[in-house]
Design an enzyme around this catalytic site. Structure first.
Site, PDB file in Angstrom:
ATOM      1  N   LEU A 265      29.167  40.477  41.397  1.00  0.00           N
ATOM      2  CA  LEU A 265      28.586  41.877  40.463  1.00  0.00           C
ATOM      3  C   LEU A 265      27.280  41.833  40.496  1.00  0.00           C
ATOM      4  CD1 LEU A 265      30.392  42.064  37.129  1.00  0.00           C
ATOM      5  CD2 LEU A 265      30.556  43.845  39.210  1.00  0.00           C
TER       6      LEU A 265
ATOM      7  N   GLY B  19      21.785  35.316  40.682  1.00  0.00           N
ATOM      8  CA  GLY B  19      20.771  34.660  40.348  1.00  0.00           C
ATOM      9  C   GLY B  19      19.765  33.179  40.418  1.00  0.00           C
ATOM     10  N   GLY B  20      19.159  32.876  40.833  1.00  0.00           N
ATOM     11  CA  GLY B  20      18.929  30.582  40.921  1.00  0.00           C
ATOM     12  C   GLY B  20      19.872  30.284  40.324  1.00  0.00           C
TER      13      GLY B  20
ATOM     14  N   LYS C 170      30.637  35.468  33.636  1.00  0.00           N
ATOM     15  CA  LYS C 170      28.886  34.305  33.927  1.00  0.00           C
ATOM     16  C   LYS C 170      29.593  33.497  34.364  1.00  0.00           C
ATOM     17  CE  LYS C 170      24.146  34.075  32.706  1.00  0.00           C
ATOM     18  NZ  LYS C 170      23.548  35.466  32.577  1.00  0.00           N
TER      19      LYS C 170
ATOM     20  N   ASP D 295      16.063  38.301  26.192  1.00  0.00           N
ATOM     21  CA  ASP D 295      15.922  38.220  27.222  1.00  0.00           C
ATOM     22  C   ASP D 295      15.622  39.666  27.771  1.00  0.00           C
ATOM     23  OD1 ASP D 295      15.195  36.992  30.261  1.00  0.00           O
ATOM     24  OD2 ASP D 295      17.288  37.244  30.470  1.00  0.00           O
TER      25      ASP D 295
END
Lengths: 256, 654
Positions: B66, B69-70, B92, B193
């Site tokens: 989906l 990122g790093g 995740k 965030d």
């Protein structure tokens, strides 16, 4: 105008990702052009050698554009006119060409870039990132450029002290760099270098390791700009050499 | 979602899906090129990511990626424990890159504690946590799968601007979630965030917060220079402080981005106040801008005290009638024009500019005279008659007033008595104004020459031949004289009369140059303002107005002020020519501005003398004369002096 330059990998890194480019042109005879100097320093970043590719490519792109638009144009044509692109626009355009070239050729790579175009004793400076230009006088170092770094903004806003900034875990985070693509905002500065003063360009591997008093002492006691650059690099290594170290020193001779 | 805790890591480098970052050393979780491999967990991976079809924990079938990122990858997966229905989930995956075993263990402990807290949350806008576990180098969070789009994607797909009411509605819903999180017991939960890519709109159009800052647990000291900042985070977060009002900052930053369409990750950090929303989106209300500004204060104590308070402000906005950008006001504004201290009538038009020197005002008039008035009272002292109109502006040095006339002469008059000292003939009308240096008067003439005239004897020391009439007033530098001609050239001529350099503009240079240590500034009738290198004549920058620039520049601090025949007064950054502000008058501005104590004074052909606030360009006051004001103001002792084509000289309080 006398110039020296030096670069070194430092003590802790495998590669030197800094790049330097120096052009000096002098002319004598009837109505000569003023002494011309082009000094470019870039500090690359990005994994797998892309940092060094980015910094070298950026310095070449910037030099090519400025030499074409300024120096070669002046050789072809004696008078200046409104058809020529103004120097500030040439500098900004040169850095943006480098930005586009790096973004295309080295995706994921980027670089700081500082460039000083000298016409006689007048410096035209373009800057992106956290490499710096200083005016050096016997009294000390005056920083001409502004870092495009997160911690520099935090210091400006009074959120961090200078001392906290030096050791901040995010001190290496830039908010502007060549290679990020798009239209890059480039800072430009104009500074007359008085007789007996010098212009220092350096990467954070120097200014992050050696304090201003020490840099001033080294430069003002060195025999020549070259000796000064070598000594500055040695001092950064002495202090640990945590990063690549680069310096360019351009001296405007004192009046006789 | 970190709860404040003592072994929490300090704020670390950006590592989110949306932030570009480049590291001097390759982040270890990024693999070289496309490479098939088997991870430590025995699962098949491509480029370090689980392949489609991989089975996690014998339960979750990977259906695709989906986002990535790093620091983490988010997969779409199916939970096989529900074989009869297709139960989807978002997984995740975070990589534990720590090499030190103790640090590794700590990272896993922190992850499990935070995941545990997340699993206990119960709010419709927060996706449910179904499960969490760690395996080898990886930790996993299994979450409710949300169908929909995040606000970053939505913004990218939006043409024009999102409606303010829509964005306020989302902001209120986010405040509701923040109220829930910040009031969590025993410790408040900080989202930490908040940004458009972490806010999803589900199929019902409701807001869901999808990505708690749990990934930060895995960000252990990336080295090397990186590009890109988080953009939405409050400044105090970089001092390791995470508290509820930081989420309000991030919410306001998000609203700013949604409405202004300016991505804060591409702007200098914390620069929202310098980029008010209405600059790009004039439709946004002032009231909302005020709320945003308050939540974006650098000082945490000046923000809203809580999400409840911010929500109330947003709710009030929804019910209020909104105003769009009312005219801002400046302190010290005087809407009424000041009354003149005195005014003096001459017999013809005034185009020359006044000069005040030791209590006397000198000015040239088209009735052929040079007048001397008492500067304080406006009382007539004397006048000196020439044989032509006096458009040249006087200059005083060594007890003499110097000026030119249409009768082709340069005059030196005793400044005290008004008696003639000497005249110097030229072969053309003299519209240029004199300047004195090195014991000489320098002045241009319509005979194409610049004259250097000995101040004591009135004899011509040398003449420099230009290509056209010289109406520009020379500026005198340390070793050269700078002026323009009607052919469009700017000249630098050495003190001995030898040409040093020439710059050709496209049209006449009637404007008078201004010098600094480094540059020569001058306007041209080719519509541009130029900055030229003092020693070589190289153009450094140019700024294009919309009409001929006859006005001459003035610099105060780092700002240059100049008028244009397009009717505007311009304030430009002197070092790079960027526009600071401009102000539209009702006629051409050929008058040259004067700056005095934070105000700019300039005349316009519309008949007004304007007083503008120097930093902002807002009108302080304007004074109406009965004719065009071509003359340039002179300010002395808190008094502005100006001449008008209506034949009057006026003295006004600043």
């Amino acid at each position: 105008m006398r110039a020296g330059w030096s670069t070194d990998v430092g003590r802790q890194r495998q590669h030197n990702e800094d790049a330097l480019l120096v052009v000096e042109a002098n002319q004598d005879g009837d109505s000569p052009l003023p002494p011309f100097g082009l000094f470019i320093l870039a500090d690359g970043m990005g994994g797998h050698r892309s940092g060094e590719v980015a910094s070298a490519l950026a310095t070449r792109m910037v030099a090519r554009h400025i030499l074409q638009q300024v120096y070669l144009a002046a050789l072809y044509q004696r008078d200046h006119d409104a058809e020529q692109l103004p120097l500030k626009e040439v500098l900004v355009e040169a850095v943006n060409l480098a930005n586009a070239a790096v973004a295309t050729a080295v995706p994921g790579g980027g670089t700081t870039l500082i460039c000083a175009l000298m016409l006689g004793a007048q410096a035209y400076i373009a800057n992106v990132g956290d490499s710096r230009a200083y005016l050096v006088s016997p009294e000390g170092l005056e920083q001409i450029t502004r870092d495009h770094s997160l911690v520099d903004r935090l210091v400006e806003l009074g959120q961090l002290t200078e001392a906290q900034a030096v050791n901040h875990p995010q001190k290496n985070v830039l908010y502007r760099a060549v290679g990020q693509g798009g239209v890059l905002e480039v800072d430009t500065f104009i500074h007359a270098i008085p007789p007996g003063h010098s212009l220092l360009l350096c990467s954070d591997g120097l200014w992050g390791m050696v304090d201003r008093e020490e840099m001033t002492r080294i430069i003002t006691t060195a025999r020549s700009p070259q000796a000064a650059c070598d000594a500055l690099v040695a001092a950064a290594n002495q202090a640990g050499g945590k990063d690549n170290i680069s310096a360019i020193l351009v001296e405007v001779p004192g009046e006789l | 979602m970190p709860v404040p805790q003592e072994d929490d890591l300090p704020a670390q480098a950006p590592g989110d899906l949306s932030t570009r970052h480049i590291s001097k050393e390759a982040p270890p979780q990024v693999s070289l090129g496309t490479r098939r491999q088997v991870g430590g967990d025995g699962l098949p991976r491509v480029d370090g990511r689980l392949m489609e079809g991989a089975l996690l924990q014998g339960r979750y079938r990977i259906l695709g990626v989906l986002g990535a990122g790093g620091m983490s990858t988010v997969y779409k997966a199916q939970d096989l424990h529900f074989p009869k229905v297709q139960r989807l989930c978002a997984i995740k995956e975070m990589t534990n890159t720590a090499t030190d075993p103790q640090v590794r263990a700590m990272v896993v402990r922190n992850f499990e504690r935070e995941a545990g807290i997340l699993a206990t949350l119960n709010h419709p806008a927060i996706p449910q946590v179904y499960d969490y576990f760690s395996e080898g180098d990886y930790s996993y969070l299994v979450l409710e799968f949300i169908q929909g789009r995040d606000l970053e994607v939505l913004l990218g797909e939006t043409e024009g601007f999102l409606p303010e009411a829509q964005v306020v509605n989302w902001a209120i819903q986010i405040c509701d979630v923040l109220i829930y999180l910040h009031n969590h017991k025993p410790n408040p939960i900080i989202f930490r965030d908040l940004k458009p890519s972490n806010i999803m709109l589900d199929r019902q159009g409701r807001v869901r917060l999808v990505d708690f800052g749990i990934a930060k647990v895995f960000q252990s000291g990336q080295k090397g220079t990186m590009i890109g900042t988080e953009g939405y985070s409050p400044p105090e977060q970089y001092r390791g402080i995470a508290e509820p009002r930081g989420d309000l900052y991030a919410l306001a930053a998000t609203v700013h981005h949604l409405l202004s369409k300016q991505d804060p990750r591409l702007e200098p950090p914390f620069s929202f106040h310098e980029r008010p929303i209405h600059k790009t989106n004039p439709l946004v209300s002032n009231e909302l801008q005020d709320i945003i500004n308050r939540a974006l204060e650098y000082d945490i104590n000046r923000r809203f005290g809580s999400a409840e308070e911010m929500k109330r402000a947003l709710m009030a906005l929804r019910s209020a009638r909104l105003t769009v950008r009312p005219a801002p006001t400046v302190e010290g504004i005087r809407p009424d024009a000041p009354m003149p201290l005195w005014q003096f009538a001459c017999e013809d038009e005034i185009r020359s500019s006044p000069l005040v020197y030791e209590g006397k005002l000198y000015i040239g008039v088209y009735d052929n005279n040079l007048y001397a008035l008492d500067a304080e009272t406006g009382k007539f002292l004397w006048k000196y008659p020439t044989e032509g109109g006096v458009a040249s502006s006087p200059w005083v040095a060594e007890g003499k007033v110097f000026f030119g006339s249409e009768d082709r002469l340069l005059y030196a008059i005793n400044a005290e008595t008004g008696r003639l000292v000497w005249t110097c003939p030229t072969r053309g009308r003299v519209y240029s104004s004199p300047r004195v240096q090195f014991g000489h008067v320098f002045i241009g003439s319509d005979d194409h020459h610049l004259y250097a005239v000995n101040i004591a004897s009135g004899r011509v020391a040398w003449r420099f031949e230009a290509e056209a009439e010289i109406r520009s007033t020379p500026a005198i530098g340390p070793d050269a004289i700078y002026f323009g001609d009607e052919g469009g050239s700017v000249y630098a001529v050495g003190v001995s009369g030898k040409l040093m350099w020439r710059f050709r503009a496209r049209r006449a240079v009637t404007s008078s140059p201004l010098l600094t240590k480094e540059l020569v500034y001058v306007g041209s009738q080719d519509w541009c303002v130029y900055a030229l290198d003092l020693r070589s004549g190289w153009a450094v920058w140019r700024y294009r107005t919309a009409g001929p620039v006859i006005s001459s520049p003035v610099i105060e601090g780092t700002t240059l002020y100049i008028g244009s025949a397009d009717g505007e007064v311009y304030a430009l950054d002197a070092s790079n020519g960027y526009l600071v502000w401009r102000y539209k008058t009702g006629g051409q501005v050929t008058s040259s501005p004067a700056v005095y104590e934070g105000a700019v004074y300039v005349g316009s052909v519309d008949g007004f003398l304007y007083s503008l606030d120097a930093p902002t360009g807002q009108l302080r006051w304007r004074f109406q004369t009965n004719g065009p004001v071509i003359s340039s103001p002179c300010v002395e002792n808190a008094t502005v002096y100006i001449g008008s084509v209506d034949r009057h000289v006026y003295a006004l309080p600043v």
